[in-house]
Write a protein that holds these residues in place. Structure first.
Motif, PDB file in Angstrom:
ATOM      1  N   THR A 128       0.865  -1.174   0.000  1.00 52.26           N
ATOM      2  CA  THR A 128       0.000   0.000   0.000  1.00 52.26           C
ATOM      3  C   THR A 128       0.903   1.225   0.000  1.00 52.26           C
ATOM      4  O   THR A 128       1.960   1.237   0.620  1.00 52.26           O
ATOM      5  N   ALA A 129       0.475   2.222  -0.736  1.00 55.37           N
ATOM      6  CA  ALA A 129       1.190   3.495  -0.823  1.00 55.37           C
ATOM      7  C   ALA A 129       0.135   4.586  -0.824  1.00 55.37           C
ATOM      8  O   ALA A 129      -0.196   5.155  -1.854  1.00 55.37           O
ATOM      9  N   PRO A 130      -0.439   4.870   0.357  1.00 51.54           N
ATOM     10  CA  PRO A 130      -1.597   5.772   0.422  1.00 51.54           C
ATOM     11  C   PRO A 130      -1.338   7.169  -0.127  1.00 51.54           C
ATOM     12  O   PRO A 130      -2.261   7.847  -0.539  1.00 51.54           O
ATOM     13  N   LEU A 159       4.647  -2.988   2.980  1.00 49.94           N
ATOM     14  CA  LEU A 159       4.425  -4.270   2.338  1.00 49.94           C
ATOM     15  C   LEU A 159       4.160  -5.356   3.366  1.00 49.94           C
ATOM     16  O   LEU A 159       4.768  -5.367   4.436  1.00 49.94           O
ATOM     17  N   THR A 160       3.262  -6.256   3.005  1.00 50.53           N
ATOM     18  CA  THR A 160       2.991  -7.444   3.819  1.00 50.53           C
ATOM     19  C   THR A 160       3.098  -8.651   2.904  1.00 50.53           C
ATOM     20  O   THR A 160       2.556  -8.643   1.797  1.00 50.53           O
ATOM     21  N   LYS A 161       3.792  -9.663   3.356  1.00 49.34           N
ATOM     22  CA  LYS A 161       3.968 -10.849   2.518  1.00 49.34           C
ATOM     23  C   LYS A 161       2.625 -11.541   2.354  1.00 49.34           C
ATOM     24  O   LYS A 161       1.884 -11.750   3.320  1.00 49.34           O
ATOM     25  N   ALA A 162       2.316 -11.896   1.110  1.00 49.63           N
ATOM     26  CA  ALA A 162       1.068 -12.604   0.840  1.00 49.63           C
ATOM     27  C   ALA A 162       1.179 -14.028   1.358  1.00 49.63           C
ATOM     28  O   ALA A 162       2.252 -14.613   1.345  1.00 49.63           O
ATOM     29  N   GLY A 215       9.405   1.070   3.197  1.00 50.27           N
ATOM     30  CA  GLY A 215      10.398   1.798   2.449  1.00 50.27           C
ATOM     31  C   GLY A 215       9.788   2.956   1.707  1.00 50.27           C
ATOM     32  O   GLY A 215       8.719   3.454   2.067  1.00 50.27           O
ATOM     33  N   ASN A 216      10.481   3.363   0.650  1.00 49.69           N
ATOM     34  CA  ASN A 216      10.061   4.517  -0.115  1.00 49.69           C
ATOM     35  C   ASN A 216      10.234   4.268  -1.602  1.00 49.69           C
ATOM     36  O   ASN A 216      11.118   3.526  -2.016  1.00 49.69           O
ATOM     37  N   ALA A 217       9.367   4.911  -2.359  1.00 55.14           N
ATOM     38  CA  ALA A 217       9.520   4.988  -3.800  1.00 55.14           C
ATOM     39  C   ALA A 217       9.855   6.446  -4.093  1.00 55.14           C
ATOM     40  O   ALA A 217       9.065   7.337  -3.785  1.00 55.14           O
ATOM     41  N   GLY A 225      -4.374   5.572  -8.545  1.00 65.00           N
ATOM     42  CA  GLY A 225      -4.075   4.476  -9.450  1.00 65.00           C
ATOM     43  C   GLY A 225      -2.812   3.730  -9.079  1.00 65.00           C
ATOM     44  O   GLY A 225      -2.551   2.643  -9.592  1.00 65.00           O
ATOM     45  N   PHE A 226      -2.017   4.308  -8.190  1.00 68.72           N
ATOM     46  CA  PHE A 226      -0.750   3.687  -7.816  1.00 68.72           C
ATOM     47  C   PHE A 226      -0.650   3.427  -6.313  1.00 68.72           C
ATOM     48  O   PHE A 226       0.434   3.274  -5.775  1.00 68.72           O
ATOM     49  N   THR A 227      -1.803   3.414  -5.632  1.00 66.04           N
ATOM     50  CA  THR A 227      -1.778   3.356  -4.175  1.00 66.04           C
ATOM     51  C   THR A 227      -1.741   1.944  -3.610  1.00 66.04           C
ATOM     52  O   THR A 227      -1.570   1.780  -2.404  1.00 66.04           O
ATOM     53  N   ALA A 228      -1.921   0.920  -4.454  1.00 65.24           N
ATOM     54  CA  ALA A 228      -1.916  -0.450  -3.941  1.00 65.24           C
ATOM     55  C   ALA A 228      -1.587  -1.413  -5.068  1.00 65.24           C
ATOM     56  O   ALA A 228      -1.825  -1.135  -6.230  1.00 65.24           O
ATOM     57  N   GLY A 229      -1.054  -2.561  -4.664  1.00 65.70           N
ATOM     58  CA  GLY A 229      -0.737  -3.585  -5.657  1.00 65.70           C
ATOM     59  C   GLY A 229       0.129  -4.653  -5.047  1.00 65.70           C
ATOM     60  O   GLY A 229       0.091  -4.887  -3.835  1.00 65.70           O
ATOM     61  N   THR A 230       0.900  -5.300  -5.911  1.00 68.36           N
ATOM     62  CA  THR A 230       1.766  -6.377  -5.454  1.00 68.36           C
ATOM     63  C   THR A 230       3.168  -6.176  -6.005  1.00 68.36           C
ATOM     64  O   THR A 230       3.354  -5.577  -7.068  1.00 68.36           O
TER      65      THR A 230
END
Length: 112
Positions: A20-22, A105-108, A92-94, A27-32
């Motif tokens: 998650t990147a609130p 990040l949380t491991k799936a 971390g950071n982008a 469009g870029f706030t969540a994914g894997t």
């Protein structure tokens, strides 16, 4: 005597991570992020939930408890730096031209 320290204790970033990147642009706030390891090299692929597309990370490296890679997002290079705090958590950071976005990040769960 050999110490009982097993390699399992070493933090291993390989696997599928939900991020998650609130504060990221819409469009870029969540994914894997999928982290792989083959032929002695790490790889990273980043996918966004909203767009459904994935980006191949470049120059993926792991040092100590940190993972670094770079992705191109809409012609902008984004440098991702993540630190593993626990076996199943990374933060971390982008960093990109307009600033820096915190990532969590949380491991799936592994599919059995």
């Amino acid at each position: 005597a050999v110490s009982a320290q097993s390699s399992d204790d070493k933090i291993n970033p390989v696997g599928k991570w939900n991020f998650t990147a609130p504060y990221a642009p819409e469009g870029f706030t969540a994914g894997t992020i999928n982290v792989g390891f083959a032929d002695g090299k790490y790889s990273a692929t980043m996918a966004f939930d909203a767009g459904g597309y994935s980006l191949n990370g470049e120059k993926a490296t792991v040092r100590n408890d940190s993972l670094f890679f770079m992705v191109w997002v809409e012609d902008t290079d984004v440098n991702v730096a993540l630190r593993m705090s626990e076996k199943n958590k990374m933060t971390g950071n982008a960093v990109y031209i307009d600033g820096s976005v915190p990532l969590s990040l949380t491991k799936a769960e592994e599919q059995k």
